[in-house]
Design an enzyme around this catalytic site. Structure first.
Site, PDB file in Angstrom:
ATOM      1  CE  LYS A 202      10.160  13.873  34.458  1.00  0.00           C
ATOM      2  NZ  LYS A 202      10.094  13.941  35.936  1.00  0.00           N
ATOM      3  N   GLY A 254       5.598   4.160  36.072  1.00  0.00           N
ATOM      4  CA  GLY A 254       5.071   5.003  37.139  1.00  0.00           C
ATOM      5  C   GLY A 254       3.640   4.623  37.456  1.00  0.00           C
ATOM      6  CB  SER A 255       0.983   6.535  39.116  1.00  0.00           C
ATOM      7  OG  SER A 255       0.934   7.680  38.304  1.00  0.00           O
ATOM      8  CB  THR A 256      -2.467   2.988  36.937  1.00  0.00           C
ATOM      9  OG1 THR A 256      -1.730   1.787  37.216  1.00  0.00           O
ATOM     10  CG2 THR A 256      -3.572   2.663  35.949  1.00  0.00           C
ATOM     11  CD  GLU A 257      -3.402  10.330  39.223  1.00  0.00           C
ATOM     12  OE1 GLU A 257      -2.864   9.740  40.174  1.00  0.00           O
ATOM     13  OE2 GLU A 257      -3.673  11.541  39.235  1.00  0.00           O
ATOM     14  N   GLY A 259      -0.038   6.948  33.565  1.00  0.00           N
ATOM     15  CA  GLY A 259      -0.050   6.076  32.388  1.00  0.00           C
ATOM     16  C   GLY A 259      -1.187   6.439  31.433  1.00  0.00           C
ATOM     17  CD  GLU A 276       7.096  -1.808  35.410  1.00  0.00           C
ATOM     18  OE1 GLU A 276       6.123  -1.839  36.199  1.00  0.00           O
ATOM     19  OE2 GLU A 276       8.268  -1.665  35.751  1.00  0.00           O
ATOM     20  CB  CYS A 310       5.847  -1.734  40.019  1.00  0.00           C
ATOM     21  SG  CYS A 310       7.349  -2.412  39.346  1.00  0.00           S
ATOM     22  CD  GLU A 410       1.397   0.597  42.747  1.00  0.00           C
ATOM     23  OE1 GLU A 410       1.189   1.614  42.057  1.00  0.00           O
ATOM     24  OE2 GLU A 410       2.189  -0.295  42.414  1.00  0.00           O
TER      25      GLU A 410
HETATM   26  P1  NAP Z   1       4.111   9.303  38.797  1.00  0.00           P
HETATM   27  O1  NAP Z   1       3.464  10.610  38.983  1.00  0.00           O
HETATM   28  O2  NAP Z   1       3.471   8.311  37.900  1.00  0.00           O
HETATM   29  O3  NAP Z   1       5.600   9.601  38.317  1.00  0.00           O
HETATM   30  C1  NAP Z   1       6.376   8.785  37.466  1.00  0.00           C
HETATM   31  C2  NAP Z   1       7.119   9.668  36.455  1.00  0.00           C
HETATM   32  O4  NAP Z   1       6.197  10.337  35.591  1.00  0.00           O
HETATM   33  C3  NAP Z   1       7.931  10.764  37.092  1.00  0.00           C
HETATM   34  O5  NAP Z   1       9.109  10.956  36.341  1.00  0.00           O
HETATM   35  C4  NAP Z   1       6.983  11.947  36.977  1.00  0.00           C
HETATM   36  O6  NAP Z   1       7.627  13.167  37.074  1.00  0.00           O
HETATM   37  C5  NAP Z   1       6.408  11.742  35.626  1.00  0.00           C
HETATM   38  N1  NAP Z   1       5.135  12.426  35.393  1.00  0.00           N
HETATM   39  C6  NAP Z   1       4.255  12.930  36.282  1.00  0.00           C
HETATM   40  N2  NAP Z   1       3.177  13.461  35.665  1.00  0.00           N
HETATM   41  C7  NAP Z   1       3.379  13.293  34.330  1.00  0.00           C
HETATM   42  C8  NAP Z   1       2.621  13.597  33.158  1.00  0.00           C
HETATM   43  N3  NAP Z   1       1.417  14.172  33.218  1.00  0.00           N
HETATM   44  N4  NAP Z   1       3.130  13.255  31.952  1.00  0.00           N
HETATM   45  C9  NAP Z   1       4.311  12.631  31.866  1.00  0.00           C
HETATM   46  N5  NAP Z   1       5.080  12.310  32.936  1.00  0.00           N
HETATM   47  C10 NAP Z   1       4.617  12.628  34.159  1.00  0.00           C
HETATM   48  O7  NAP Z   1       4.341   8.599  40.196  1.00  0.00           O
HETATM   49  P2  NAP Z   1       4.558   9.331  41.605  1.00  0.00           P
HETATM   50  O8  NAP Z   1       3.677  10.538  41.724  1.00  0.00           O
HETATM   51  O9  NAP Z   1       5.983   9.526  41.769  1.00  0.00           O
HETATM   52  O10 NAP Z   1       4.036   8.195  42.592  1.00  0.00           O
HETATM   53  C11 NAP Z   1       2.651   8.048  42.813  1.00  0.00           C
HETATM   54  C12 NAP Z   1       2.279   6.585  42.847  1.00  0.00           C
HETATM   55  O11 NAP Z   1       2.605   5.971  41.618  1.00  0.00           O
HETATM   56  C13 NAP Z   1       3.017   5.758  43.853  1.00  0.00           C
HETATM   57  O12 NAP Z   1       2.533   5.859  45.151  1.00  0.00           O
HETATM   58  C14 NAP Z   1       2.836   4.387  43.279  1.00  0.00           C
HETATM   59  O13 NAP Z   1       1.585   3.872  43.614  1.00  0.00           O
HETATM   60  C15 NAP Z   1       2.917   4.625  41.805  1.00  0.00           C
HETATM   61  N6  NAP Z   1       4.258   4.344  41.267  1.00  0.00           N
HETATM   62  C16 NAP Z   1       4.448   3.217  40.581  1.00  0.00           C
HETATM   63  C17 NAP Z   1       5.726   2.913  40.109  1.00  0.00           C
HETATM   64  C18 NAP Z   1       6.000   1.668  39.350  1.00  0.00           C
HETATM   65  O14 NAP Z   1       7.132   1.225  39.331  1.00  0.00           O
HETATM   66  N7  NAP Z   1       5.041   1.095  38.668  1.00  0.00           N
HETATM   67  C19 NAP Z   1       6.782   3.768  40.345  1.00  0.00           C
HETATM   68  C20 NAP Z   1       6.550   4.961  41.028  1.00  0.00           C
HETATM   69  C21 NAP Z   1       5.285   5.224  41.486  1.00  0.00           C
HETATM   70  P3  NAP Z   1       7.876  13.839  38.505  1.00  0.00           P
HETATM   71  O15 NAP Z   1       7.944  12.767  39.519  1.00  0.00           O
HETATM   72  O16 NAP Z   1       9.144  14.489  38.316  1.00  0.00           O
HETATM   73  O17 NAP Z   1       6.738  14.773  38.723  1.00  0.00           O
END
Ligand code: NAP
Ligand code: MG
Length: 506
Positions: A202, A254-257, A259, A276, A310, A410
């Site tokens: 995904k 992705g985000s810790t939230e 996670g 991660e 990240c 972050e």
């Molecule tokens: P995110 O919400 O954590 O998104 C990462 C992935 O998870 C996307 O594919 C997202 O889908 C999916 N996702 C969202 N909600 C989900 C859920 N409840 N269950 C399963 N998968 C879900 O990150 P973001 O909103 O794009 O970015 C927000 C913040 O996260 C950034 O500002 C940054 O601080 C952090 N981040 C960290 C990393 C890293 O490499 N560690 C990468 C990206 C972001 P959709 O995007 O399609 O909704």
């Protein structure tokens, strides 16, 4: 393509034109390209100017269900986990070759979709992806078990042969972010595919294009149907995958939230999870370092990929009298960064990936200034045709306090907080004063000091006199709230295999 005098953009590769002109892009499920079950699509935008690039199928729980069923069938009945490792490796290697043959096309797609400079995508994202697949192709026929000398005390005199088998965990859900769309797909897929797992991928809603093109090439490379399935969509699709009872493992970046959500969702069928997550990585410059090199290194540590890494070196610690010089150098360099569309060869920093991310980063910059931190640096926004692009000024904050949100949270943008320190004990404590533990940098000519601090820092990766170095062979992952499990190297294979212990009475 829009072109203004300041930003001559490259001609669109014919492969990219064809790809974007296909009409609404579909999911790959069980070897078939299919629209979303709901028929819905969503638009994907070019962050440089906000224009629409393509429409993509909007997957929901029903699409995930179909994709998981296809992956389940491919794993339980299909040839992939049963064929020889060598044969699997050949197919994975072929995928790497095909991506390399389409390097320019992938670099352009990545630049258009994510906003990163084409020059960076050509030099880093795509070649690293190719190498990643090649590295894991090489593991396919080397997943060996062990023979273990055993002698249970209650079976004196009897002899047993005990050996282990490393078996694939099964169906894997992989959820990836938008900062390195193609490379994050590769990081996830390499280890999963080589071990014989079948995958539902995904991609992030902001950047689904390169994963779809990769899936086309995977078909060409000869992966059997259902081994790689791609479902595009929003968080709802990710959540359905993380919750699915027929998924054996979820890997998330992705985000810790989110996670935390993934871990909760995994409880239903106790699926395995690797995470991660984010970071707030310390980058430590001692005054005995080559300050010019350290300043350049610290500049790249935060501004590479517009800070959307990240492992970005977002907390910069500089020792004593070197502080002013290093901060001055970074602030000066940041003023001359050329912000522009990724598709121009002149661009050094592109836009943020989305309007949401632009607003998020700008709100941190405002919060820092309001809290009393001093913003330095900054370069001019591109303007003109790019007024609607999601650009953010690179910012160096001084006079920061450890409690400020810009120091603790972050930001995931081109924003660094510079702080002075006096000695190694103090900086070790400052470096570790964070919920995260993904990476760290150390700049010094004193080898013993470098190793002492590397030992003291709680982080999954430490770079000494360098930053942002990656290789498919070297493990990467977090301590603390930066997640668990390692990507890359042989360590990542552990995420996708489970061990069976077999006893034979002799
Ligand atoms: P995110 O919400 O954590 O998104 C990462 C992935 O998870 C996307 O594919 C997202 O889908 C999916 N996702 C969202 N909600 C989900 C859920 N409840 N269950 C399963 N998968 C879900 O990150 P973001 O909103 O794009 O970015 C927000 C913040 O996260 C950034 O500002 C940054 O601080 C952090 N981040 C960290 C990393 C890293 O490499 N560690 C990468 C990206 C972001 P959709 O995007 O399609 O909704
Ligand atoms: Mg999100």
């Amino acid at each position: 393509m829009s072109t203004v005098a300041d930003f001559p953009t490259v001609d669109l590769h014919t492969g990219v034109q064809q790809f974007l002109n296909k009409g609404a892009l579909k999911h790959l499920i069980g070897g078939q390209w299919v629209p979303a079950a709901s028929g819905e699509t969503f638009p994907v935008h070019n962050p440089a100017d906000g224009s629409a690039l393509a429409d993509v199928a909007r997957g929901n729980a029903e699409d995930i269900d179909r994709a998981v069923a296809a992956a389940r069938h491919a794993f339980d009945e299909g040839p992939w986990p049963r064929m020889s490792g060598r044969e699997r490796g050949r197919i994975i290697y072929r995928l790497g070759d095909l991506i390399e043959q389409h390097l320019e096309e992938f670099a352009q797609l990545e630049s258009l979709d994510n906003g990163k400079p084409l020059t960076v995508a050509r030099a880093a994202d795509v070649p690293l992806t190719v190498e990643h697949f090649r590295y894991y192709a090489g593991w396919a026929d080397k997943l060996e078990g062990e023979t273990i000398p055993v002698a249970p005390p209650y079976a004196a005199g009897a002899r047993y042969l005990n050996y282990t088998l490393r078996e694939p965990v099964g169906v894997v859900g992989q959820i990836i972010p938008w900062n390195f769309p193609l490379l994050m797909a590769a990081w996830k897929l390499g280890a999963a595919l080589t071990t014989g797992c079948c995958v539902v991928l995904k991609p992030a809603e902001q950047t689904p294009l390169s994963a779809l093109r990769l899936a086309e090439l995977a078909q060409e490379a000869g992966f059997p149907d259902g081994v790689l399935n791609v479902v595009t969509g929003f968080g709802e699709a990710g959540a359905a995958l993380a919750n699915h009872g027929l998924v054996d493992k979820v890997a998330f970046t992705g985000s810790t939230e989110v996670g935390h959500e993934i871990v909760k969702a995994s409880a239903g069928n106790l699926k395995r999870v690797t995470l991660e997550l984010g970071g707030k990585s310390p980058n430590v410059v001692f005054q005995d370092a080559d300050l010019e090199e350290a300043a350049r290194g610290a500049f790249n540590a935060i501004f590479f990929n517009h800070g959307q890494c990240c492992c970005a070196g977002s907390r910069l610690f500089v020792e004593g009298r070197a502080y002013d010089e290093v901060v001055e150098r970074i602030a000066d360099m940041s003023k001359s960064i050329k912000l522009g569309p990724g598709m121009s060869a002149d661009t050094q920093m592109g836009p943020m990936v989305s309007k949401e991310q632009q607003q998020r980063v700008n709100s941190y910059i405002d919060a820092g200034a309001q809290a009393g931190a001093e913003p330095r640096g900054g370069s001019s926004l591109p303007g003109g045709n790019y007024d609607n692009g999601y650009f953010v000024q690179p910012t160096v904050f001084t006079s920061v306090d450890p409690g400020m949100s810009i120091v603790r949270e972050e930001i995931f943008g081109p924003v660094v907080c510079a702080m002075p320190f006096d000695d190694i004990e103090q900086v070790a404590a400052q470096a570790n004063d964070t919920e995260y533990g993904l990476a760290a940098g150390i700049w010094t000519k004193d080898i013993a000091k470098a190793h002492r601090l590397a030992d003291a820092i709680h982080a999954g990766t430490v770079w000494i006199n360098c930053y942002n170095m990656f290789d498919a062979a070297s493990p990467f992952g977090g301590y603390k709230s930066s997640g668990y499990g390692r990507e890359m190297g042989h360590h990542a294979l552990d995420n996708y295999t489970q061990t069976k212990s077999v006893w034979v009475q002799m």
